[in-house]
Each structure stands twice: as C-alpha cells, then as structure tokens.
Scaffold this motif. Sequence first.
Motif, PDB file in Angstrom:
ATOM      1  N   ILE A  71       0.833  -1.207   0.000  1.00 33.91           N
ATOM      2  CA  ILE A  71       0.000   0.000   0.000  1.00 33.91           C
ATOM      3  C   ILE A  71       0.864   1.253   0.000  1.00 33.91           C
ATOM      4  O   ILE A  71       0.534   2.251  -0.662  1.00 33.91           O
ATOM      5  CB  ILE A  71      -0.983  -0.011   1.190  1.00 33.91           C
ATOM      6  N   ASP A  72       1.988   1.215   0.709  1.00 29.70           N
ATOM      7  CA  ASP A  72       2.886   2.376   0.712  1.00 29.70           C
ATOM      8  C   ASP A  72       3.493   2.590  -0.668  1.00 29.70           C
ATOM      9  O   ASP A  72       3.594   3.723  -1.152  1.00 29.70           O
ATOM     10  CB  ASP A  72       3.998   2.185   1.743  1.00 29.70           C
ATOM     11  N   ILE A  73       3.883   1.510  -1.315  1.00 30.77           N
ATOM     12  CA  ILE A  73       4.454   1.601  -2.654  1.00 30.77           C
ATOM     13  C   ILE A  73       3.430   2.145  -3.639  1.00 30.77           C
ATOM     14  O   ILE A  73       3.724   3.024  -4.456  1.00 30.77           O
ATOM     15  CB  ILE A  73       4.980   0.227  -3.109  1.00 30.77           C
ATOM     16  N   ALA A  74       2.192   1.640  -3.558  1.00 27.61           N
ATOM     17  CA  ALA A  74       1.133   2.105  -4.456  1.00 27.61           C
ATOM     18  C   ALA A  74       0.886   3.593  -4.283  1.00 27.61           C
ATOM     19  O   ALA A  74       0.695   4.325  -5.265  1.00 27.61           O
ATOM     20  CB  ALA A  74      -0.148   1.318  -4.205  1.00 27.61           C
ATOM     21  N   ASP A  75       0.918   4.063  -3.044  1.00 29.59           N
ATOM     22  CA  ASP A  75       0.690   5.485  -2.784  1.00 29.59           C
ATOM     23  C   ASP A  75       1.860   6.338  -3.281  1.00 29.59           C
ATOM     24  O   ASP A  75       1.653   7.449  -3.789  1.00 29.59           O
ATOM     25  CB  ASP A  75       0.468   5.724  -1.295  1.00 29.59           C
ATOM     26  N   LEU A  76       3.081   5.829  -3.151  1.00 31.45           N
ATOM     27  CA  LEU A  76       4.237   6.558  -3.678  1.00 31.45           C
ATOM     28  C   LEU A  76       4.152   6.670  -5.194  1.00 31.45           C
ATOM     29  O   LEU A  76       4.407   7.739  -5.767  1.00 31.45           O
ATOM     30  CB  LEU A  76       5.534   5.854  -3.283  1.00 31.45           C
ATOM     31  N   LEU A  77       3.802   5.581  -5.865  1.00 29.22           N
ATOM     32  CA  LEU A  77       3.671   5.606  -7.321  1.00 29.22           C
ATOM     33  C   LEU A  77       2.622   6.630  -7.740  1.00 29.22           C
ATOM     34  O   LEU A  77       2.805   7.372  -8.712  1.00 29.22           O
ATOM     35  CB  LEU A  77       3.294   4.220  -7.844  1.00 29.22           C
ATOM     36  N   LYS A  78       1.539   6.690  -6.983  1.00 31.48           N
ATOM     37  CA  LYS A  78       0.475   7.652  -7.294  1.00 31.48           C
ATOM     38  C   LYS A  78       0.978   9.086  -7.096  1.00 31.48           C
ATOM     39  O   LYS A  78       0.719   9.963  -7.934  1.00 31.48           O
ATOM     40  CB  LYS A  78      -0.736   7.386  -6.405  1.00 31.48           C
ATOM     41  N   TYR A  79       1.701   9.325  -6.001  1.00 31.17           N
ATOM     42  CA  TYR A  79       2.246  10.664  -5.736  1.00 31.17           C
ATOM     43  C   TYR A  79       3.189  11.086  -6.866  1.00 31.17           C
ATOM     44  O   TYR A  79       3.148  12.231  -7.348  1.00 31.17           O
ATOM     45  CB  TYR A  79       2.978  10.683  -4.397  1.00 31.17           C
TER      46      TYR A  79
END
Length: 253
Positions: A63-71
């Motif tokens: 989930i942290d990785i997915a949010d970083l990719l989105k940012y």
Amino acid sequence: MAVSPACWADEPFALISIPGCGMDLSKAHASVHVAREMAFAHNGMIRALNSIYQQCIHVSTLIDIADLLKYAQFWCQWLREHHHGEEELLFPQIEKITGEKGLMERNVAQHHAFESGLVKFETWLNDSKPENYHGKELRALIDSFGKILIQHLTEEIQTLLALGQYDGQALKEAWTVFDLEMRKGDKSIIFPIVLGSSDREFEGAGDWPEVPGVVRILVHYYFERKHRGAWRFSPSTTWGNKRPLTFTGDSEI
C-alpha cells in the motif's frame, strides 16, 4: 546521486533563490513579481521531486508503494500541466509584450531536453506493480533527467527577471491569466500537491500560494480525502509548514 543522511526535501536537487529578497517589492518592476511567483512554483516541484527521490527506497508495504507511485504520477501531471500552460499561454504573451518573437524559444527547447527522460519515468510509473517495485530503479530514472530539469527550472527565473524594461502591467496581466489557468486542474490533485510542497519559511515565501485561509481548510479536510495516502509523501503540511519525511531509515528496495 548522494543524499545527506539527515536532510529534508531540499536535497538532492538544489532549491532556487527567490528574486527580490530585501527589496521594497511595492516599488519593484512586475518582472520581479512574475519571477518570484515562478520561483515559488518551481521550488515546490523541486521539493516534491526530492521527497520522491528520498523516500522511494524506504517504502516496503504494497500500500505504501502504491501510494508513492500515485504521488509520483501526480508530480508528473503537475509538471506537464505547468509547462503546457507556459508554452500555450505565458510564453506567447511574453513574446507579444516584448515584440521579440522567439524570446522564450530557449526555455521551450529546455522542455524538450528532458522530455525523453520524463516519458521513461512516466511509463515506468504507469507500468509498475507494487509487488515488483524497485526504488533504486525509480531513483535511476529521476537521475536520468533531474539535472537537466533543475537547470531549466532555475534558468527560467533569470529569463523572467530580464523583462524589467517592458510593460509591467501587461506582464502582471499575463501572469494572472496563466496562474488562474493552472488552478483549474483537478482540485483533489493540484491543490494538495502544490500546498503540500510549499515552505512558508523559505526566503520570505509566507503563505504562498495566495489563497484564502478557508481554501486551505477545504483542501485539507475535503480535497485531500480522495488520495489521502499519496499526500503522506508531501514534504509540508497543507499550511506550508515543513514536516519530517514519512519514509526514512535503513530499509532499501
């Protein structure tokens, strides 16, 4: 590119000094005003990129990785909208005001200079799956275009400062049209990323960008909700106050 062990989002890419510091801005030419506003915007982009660069090797959960990719995708969108607005609105108006066709051509050429690296970065972000994520690959992609981008963002400020001999009122009006257009984007993206990458203490920035206090409250409690996970990577609060980067430490992927 080396990063200091205890740095904030002012590394590894250097921020831009704000024009007009120490001047009586009420008496300054509009070129100083336009250059200051552009420098504030460019510094926000640099801080956000630094924040991605520093934190990308420390995320570990899916989930942290997915949010970083989105940012990072939102950052690319911000940069593209900004440069599109310059080429379609601001630069043509500056050339019209100055009567010098091609005056801003060098700045447009600099946009093209980092385009291939930016496209590769965007493609990588769009194609990446959290379970196959490698932060060092992300860093390498940023390194491929970062220096050229920062050179452009920095040199453009000097181009704007050099407009002091031209019609100040017309320059202000051109900037206002450009600025208003930049605020028309998706408010659940553009407002949180801009406000969350500002620093009210940096060289007299104050409450930049100028928006009513109620707008900041609305952004924080409403517009940030849609992509709240992504804004954990912002280097500042909605009010432009520095905050510790969320993802630091020894874990590197």
